[in-house]
Structures are given as structure tokens and as C-alpha cells.
Design an enzyme around this catalytic site. Sequence first.
Site, PDB file in Angstrom:
ATOM      1  N   TYR A 195      -5.208  46.784 -39.647  1.00 57.66           N
ATOM      2  CA  TYR A 195      -6.662  46.587 -39.745  1.00 57.66           C
ATOM      3  C   TYR A 195      -7.428  47.239 -38.595  1.00 57.66           C
ATOM      4  O   TYR A 195      -8.648  47.202 -38.577  1.00 57.66           O
ATOM      5  CB  TYR A 195      -7.002  45.093 -39.756  1.00 57.66           C
ATOM      6  CG  TYR A 195      -6.366  44.345 -40.883  1.00 57.66           C
ATOM      7  CD1 TYR A 195      -6.816  44.500 -42.195  1.00 57.66           C
ATOM      8  CD2 TYR A 195      -5.309  43.479 -40.657  1.00 57.66           C
ATOM      9  CE1 TYR A 195      -6.225  43.808 -43.239  1.00 57.66           C
ATOM     10  CE2 TYR A 195      -4.714  42.783 -41.699  1.00 57.66           C
ATOM     11  CZ  TYR A 195      -5.179  42.956 -42.981  1.00 57.66           C
ATOM     12  OH  TYR A 195      -4.597  42.273 -44.016  1.00 57.66           O
ATOM     13  N   HIS A 255     -13.306  46.037 -41.747  1.00 58.42           N
ATOM     14  CA  HIS A 255     -13.082  44.601 -41.608  1.00 58.42           C
ATOM     15  C   HIS A 255     -12.969  44.178 -40.135  1.00 58.42           C
ATOM     16  O   HIS A 255     -13.053  43.004 -39.832  1.00 58.42           O
ATOM     17  CB  HIS A 255     -11.837  44.169 -42.379  1.00 58.42           C
ATOM     18  CG  HIS A 255     -11.942  44.452 -43.838  1.00 58.42           C
ATOM     19  ND1 HIS A 255     -12.851  43.820 -44.651  1.00 58.42           N
ATOM     20  CD2 HIS A 255     -11.264  45.329 -44.614  1.00 58.42           C
ATOM     21  CE1 HIS A 255     -12.731  44.286 -45.887  1.00 58.42           C
ATOM     22  NE2 HIS A 255     -11.781  45.200 -45.890  1.00 58.42           N
ATOM     23  N   ASN A 292     -10.233  33.099 -42.265  1.00 56.92           N
ATOM     24  CA  ASN A 292     -10.824  31.922 -42.906  1.00 56.92           C
ATOM     25  C   ASN A 292     -10.760  30.667 -42.041  1.00 56.92           C
ATOM     26  O   ASN A 292     -11.253  29.616 -42.434  1.00 56.92           O
ATOM     27  CB  ASN A 292     -10.210  31.665 -44.288  1.00 56.92           C
ATOM     28  CG  ASN A 292      -8.729  31.385 -44.224  1.00 56.92           C
ATOM     29  OD1 ASN A 292      -8.073  31.632 -43.228  1.00 56.92           O
ATOM     30  ND2 ASN A 292      -8.191  30.876 -45.309  1.00 56.92           N
TER      31      ASN A 292
END
Length: 108
Positions: A15, A20, A66
Amino acid sequence: MKFLIVGLGNIGAEYANTRHNIGFLVADELVAKHNASFSTERYADKAEFRAKGKTFIVIKPSTFMNLSGNAVRYWMQQEKISLENVMVITDEQHAQWQNGAQSSEACL
């Protein structure tokens, strides 16, 4: 006066330079510009610097996206920073589409 700046991103080399991770990238640039550096602490990599008489705490949560709200809540409480002095940097314009922003809102 203290401010908390939260750069949201995903952990892992895959990533590193993706959209992101824009929150991590912005946090890195901001901290570097102020000649500060990150240290690994509870729930996040954390840096601190002063500018124009204000203290800025910058974190890059080390939790899953999350669950990043746990890091935001922890550092707000730890540093005694009120909600109006928190900025979350993410790759989405609308919180309902971004798991990290949703987690942050839910924990606050």
C-alpha cells in the site's frame, strides 16, 4: 493549544504509494517539514512539533483501517485534545465511504 492530526493509511509495503495511504504520506511530509520524527507508540506512530505557539500531535494509526478510531480516541484522551482540534486525513471525501473515518466517528 494542542491539535491532533491523524493520517489514515494501510500498513504494508503493498500500500506504500497508493491513494489509500494519502493520509500517511501527508503526515510524513508535515512532520518532515517541521524537522520532527515519528516514534512507535501505543496504537500509532506518533510525532510532535510546535509551530506558531501551538503543539501538533501527528499520528499514523497502526491498527487495521476499520479500527483506527481506537487510536484516535486513545490519543485524544492521552493528550487531552478536544474534538474540534482533530483533523483526519483520508483518501475519500465522504466519511460514509471510508472505513477509517467511520471508525473514528464511531469512537468519538
